[in-house]
Scaffold this motif. Sequence first.
Motif, short mmCIF file in Angstrom:
data_model
loop_
_atom_site.label_atom_id
_atom_site.label_comp_id
_atom_site.label_asym_id
_atom_site.label_seq_id
_atom_site.Cartn_x
_atom_site.Cartn_y
_atom_site.Cartn_z
N MET A 174 -9.53 -15.78 12.18
CA MET A 174 -8.17 -15.67 12.37
C MET A 174 -7.84 -14.20 12.53
O MET A 174 -7.18 -13.63 13.38
N ILE A 175 -7.93 -13.74 11.35
CA ILE A 175 -7.51 -12.35 11.24
C ILE A 175 -8.45 -11.43 12.25
O ILE A 175 -7.97 -10.46 12.93
N GLY A 176 -9.65 -11.65 12.42
CA GLY A 176 -10.57 -10.94 13.51
C GLY A 176 -9.96 -11.21 14.84
O GLY A 176 -10.06 -10.17 15.67
N ILE A 177 -9.41 -12.36 15.11
CA ILE A 177 -8.87 -12.46 16.69
C ILE A 177 -7.55 -11.98 16.71
O ILE A 177 -7.03 -11.80 17.83
N LEU A 178 -6.77 -12.00 15.74
CA LEU A 178 -5.04 -11.56 15.92
C LEU A 178 -4.83 -10.20 16.84
O LEU A 178 -4.23 -10.35 17.58
N PRO A 179 -5.87 -9.26 16.64
CA PRO A 179 -5.44 -8.15 17.38
C PRO A 179 -5.42 -8.27 18.69
O PRO A 179 -4.99 -7.38 19.61
N LEU A 180 -6.09 -9.46 19.29
CA LEU A 180 -5.80 -9.91 20.92
C LEU A 180 -4.56 -10.20 21.11
O LEU A 180 -3.83 -10.11 22.20
N LEU A 181 -3.66 -10.69 20.06
CA LEU A 181 -2.61 -11.14 20.48
C LEU A 181 -1.24 -10.01 19.89
O LEU A 181 -0.16 -10.07 20.67
N VAL A 182 -1.57 -9.24 18.86
CA VAL A 182 -0.87 -8.27 18.49
C VAL A 182 -1.40 -6.98 18.38
O VAL A 182 -2.52 -6.77 18.08
N LEU A 183 -0.70 -5.97 18.78
CA LEU A 183 -1.19 -4.62 18.73
C LEU A 183 -1.20 -4.14 17.50
O LEU A 183 -0.52 -3.68 16.69
N THR A 184 -2.46 -4.24 16.87
CA THR A 184 -2.78 -3.87 15.53
C THR A 184 -4.38 -3.96 15.35
O THR A 184 -5.04 -4.31 16.11
N ASP A 185 -4.64 -3.32 14.18
CA ASP A 185 -6.04 -3.32 13.65
C ASP A 185 -6.41 -4.52 12.71
O ASP A 185 -5.60 -4.41 11.86
N ARG A 186 -7.59 -5.11 12.68
CA ARG A 186 -7.62 -6.07 11.53
C ARG A 186 -7.42 -5.53 10.13
O ARG A 186 -7.20 -6.27 9.07
N ASN A 187 -7.56 -4.06 9.68
CA ASN A 187 -7.48 -3.54 8.71
C ASN A 187 -5.98 -3.61 8.35
O ASN A 187 -5.56 -3.17 6.99
N ASP A 188 -5.10 -3.74 9.17
CA ASP A 188 -3.58 -3.67 8.89
C ASP A 188 -3.28 -5.22 8.39
O ASP A 188 -2.09 -5.44 8.10
N LEU A 189 -4.04 -6.27 8.54
CA LEU A 189 -3.87 -7.64 8.10
C LEU A 189 -4.32 -7.70 6.86
O LEU A 189 -5.76 -7.30 6.59
N GLY A 190 -3.91 -8.67 5.98
CA GLY A 190 -4.64 -9.32 4.82
C GLY A 190 -4.42 -10.73 4.94
O GLY A 190 -3.95 -11.22 5.59
N GLY A 191 -5.29 -11.23 4.10
CA GLY A 191 -5.45 -12.94 4.09
C GLY A 191 -5.87 -13.42 2.73
O GLY A 191 -6.85 -12.53 2.06
N ILE A 192 -5.49 -14.68 2.54
CA ILE A 192 -5.82 -15.30 1.22
C ILE A 192 -5.94 -16.79 1.79
O ILE A 192 -5.09 -17.38 2.42
N SER A 193 -6.99 -17.44 1.32
CA SER A 193 -7.40 -18.80 1.31
C SER A 193 -7.28 -19.61 -0.06
O SER A 193 -8.09 -19.06 -0.78
N ILE A 194 -6.36 -20.67 -0.02
CA ILE A 194 -6.46 -20.97 -1.69
C ILE A 194 -6.56 -22.64 -1.37
O ILE A 194 -5.69 -23.38 -0.46
#
Length: 981
Positions: free
Chosen positions: A667-687
């Motif tokens: 999901m982090i990898g695909i979000l830049p298709l929807l939002v003007l950003t780089d994947r490095n600007d996003l973080g993630g945690i799965s719990i």
Amino acid sequence: MPLPDANTPFPDAPEPRLDAAGDVAAYVAALLASKRLGNQVVCHRVFPAAQAAYADPVRPFSRPVAAMLAGRGISRLYTHQAAAVDLARAGRHVAVATPTASGKTMTYLLPVLEEIAQNPDSRAIFLYPLKALAQDQLKAINELTAALPASSRPTAAIFDGDTTPHFRRKIRDNPPQILITNPEMLHLSLLPGHEAWSTVFAGLTHVVVDEMHTYRGVMGSHMAHVFRRLLRVCARFGARPAFVFSSATIGNPGELAASLTGLPVETVTASGAPTGSRHFLFINPEQSPSTTAVMLLAAALKRGLRTIVYTQSRRMTELISLWISERAGPYASRVSAYRSGFLPEERRAIEASMASGELLGVVSTSALELGIDIGGLDLCVLCGYPGSVMSAWQRGGRVGRALRESAVALIAGEDALDQYFMRHPADFFERPPESAVINPDNPVIAAKHLECAAAELPLTVGEPLITPPAMAREVARLEGKGLLLRDREGTRVFAARKRPHRDVNLRGSGGQFTIETTSGAVIGQIDEQRAYRETHPGAVYIHRGVSYMVESLDIAERRVRVAPGKVDYHTRARGQKMTEILEVSGEKTVHGVPVFLGRLKVTETVTGYERRANRGGQLLSIVPLDLPPMVFETEGLWWVIPKDVQDELDRRLFHFMGAIHAMEHAMIGILPLLVLTDRNDLGGISIPLHPQVGRACVFIYDGAPGGVGLSRMAFAKAEEALSRTLATVAGCPCETGCPSCVHSPKCGSGNRPIDKVACRFLLELLVSGKMPEKGDCRPECNEQQHTNNQKPGSGPALIKQAPPERYGVLDVETRRSAAEVGGWGNAYKMGISVAVLYDSSLDDFLVYRQEELPALYEALAQCNLVVGFNINRFDYKVLAGASPFDHHTLPTLDILEKVHARLGYRLSLDGLAKATLGARKSASGLEALAWWKEGRMDEIITYCKQDVAVTRDLYIFGRDNGYLLFSNKAGKTVRLPVEWA
């Protein structure tokens, strides 16, 4: 695979014609014919040349401007230029978003020059995000106005960090009609020194903001406050300037400009500029993208094509430059790296060498994405998808100027978006540019600028800047910290510091670390969050082709020390993360799956790093680290995995943690298709089980403290995000997971555990809606902000404090001065002339001499609270020196300590009493010492009682009102919030 040398333009391709130098079409033909690379070209599209479309402005230009255009051979404007000029001349705020090299400079320069010709007292500020762009603009102004008589030429000057102190003074004392500067100088110099720039602000008619699309994310959130502060200062001088924004093509230029300024903005987006034909090639390499980039660059050098290679990281920029220098033979000296982190003089030298033709090629990060003049280029190589359609077109727009034929080659990496477009190239060409997002309500950023605004001009209750609830909360919080101070009436708010601006970094939400060698030479800077991951002890840091080993990371001093060292490996940080949900601001369901938006507290700890071989990426070793955690608050969204879904995966013996971990990465990898950003600007945690939710959760959050709006936009597009994530995982041909679908290059756990098959099953089950969540998944938030319901402009929430059952107020006068006992550190030697205790239960002042101290200690022990002014550092020490005494067991309130903790500096009892109570001390400590020597005890007792009474009344006032008053350094009487707990 060995890298080619410069004598092999394309392996196995026909040799170029002798006259083919600079022939882009021949270069592309050779690439397509190459046996090694030709079959890796998955898409080749040619965009034909386009003719210009012209229009005339609604009103003819004034004579000076018309003559100036005629002198430059310009008879008509492009359609977008004419439309933008008309709006700007009418005083409208306008955003022009057209492709690179479409002549946007004219859209703001012409109306400004016309205004100056008609009104010589008018002023304009031209704002550029880079110093090099400012130099280019000054050159353009001088060239355009060269035909005008010297007496009528507008004055223009650059005011930035490179301007010498002498010329800064000259510019400030006699400001030019066009002041060319950058965001930092506007923030650090012009706004805080607005009285010295009154000529500029009083006559300001236009504010030009070039490269607006760069003002997104963290920097855009900062700039939204800088522009609002600018408008406040302009209003102070009676000016209402028109804004003219110039931008690359983005999806929401008007919305972004309006968010930046809070003003209505009209847009011009249809370009009338001509274009040359352009080849666009998609290459999905069998070898690494960097190897392919070196091959393409080597071939371009052989043909004399002027080339720019864009990379995704500083490290890759340096590595490609290093490899091409080893392989390019006679062309090695004609290629250079270029990136942020280089010293300014290094960047200027590279720009000049490219513009002159001395350099044929440059390998750059996004630092050269903007319109810095480096001359006409023929070929653009994108080593990896830049992360957005907008950036791809912006970078590609650097080539083919002056209507020359050009080519852009996109070399795919393993990243999910790279491979998505290799499988769906038509989607790239049909996809509209992304929208830019900012978050002016980011509390971390807003707090810094509210303090700056108050230092420039006092904030007034009811003014638009602090009326929104989010801003009112921040004002109250800053007052609570003593950084903002309200006046006696509570209607105006002042800054406690004169220049808080120096603590604000407009391009980051954290601080900057300086990188220096063991010899003390500074070679660059790095922001705080990247410093932990990229410049930890043992990390390999590359600068201008030279490898350095990080010897130390001094967090307190914000300094990284490195030493040269050549190694055959690179490093990658490993770590762990935790998240706490602080507040929920949005919730909905997608196919029965609960999705929430809210405020999070993220704790990241770098636990070690990997050493991986440069060739092949083999893991060599893992080295543990002991670094302090990074803790920050931000915005994020989280997907709650329904319990039935988790049970179904467990029943089928899927690796559930591997499934949600893979979902997070995909999901982090695909979000830049929807939002003007780089994947490095996003973080993630799965719990697998979040304690506040009671379910498994997948979190995606903004990587910048406070958040910049990325998660908010992703939340709005949650359904599309889920479906595209499934399409990416299902469409990738790998079996067990790869960087094109579920692996992340920055995963702190080394992409373990990851289960692609389980992830696909999980996503298919979520999208199907067959197993919706049936329970209540709204989290129990652990933090409640008592200021959330704060009435705007009412100041910090004041907590009514109940008085203790019995309290005492103490003051002590001594027999000897500090000078007589060898300094204040020897207060225990001073002796007691008299001690006075006000006892609230008796409502009386009790007087004790030195021989009566045991009775005083007995009385103090009966109090529920002992109040004093500097009592811990002075009175208690004096008492203990005269007679054994352990004051640590007494519940004590030291008013001076509370004041110092709030303000960072001390205030006098007399100053506080005068401002708060209208009362004064009756004498001074020196007078009391003289009275002791003269035996005038009655006067000492009267003086001491008065001090106790003043201290008591200050305590009561602060207890009942929640603040004291004092006179700040500007002579204003302001409130000091206090809490006597």
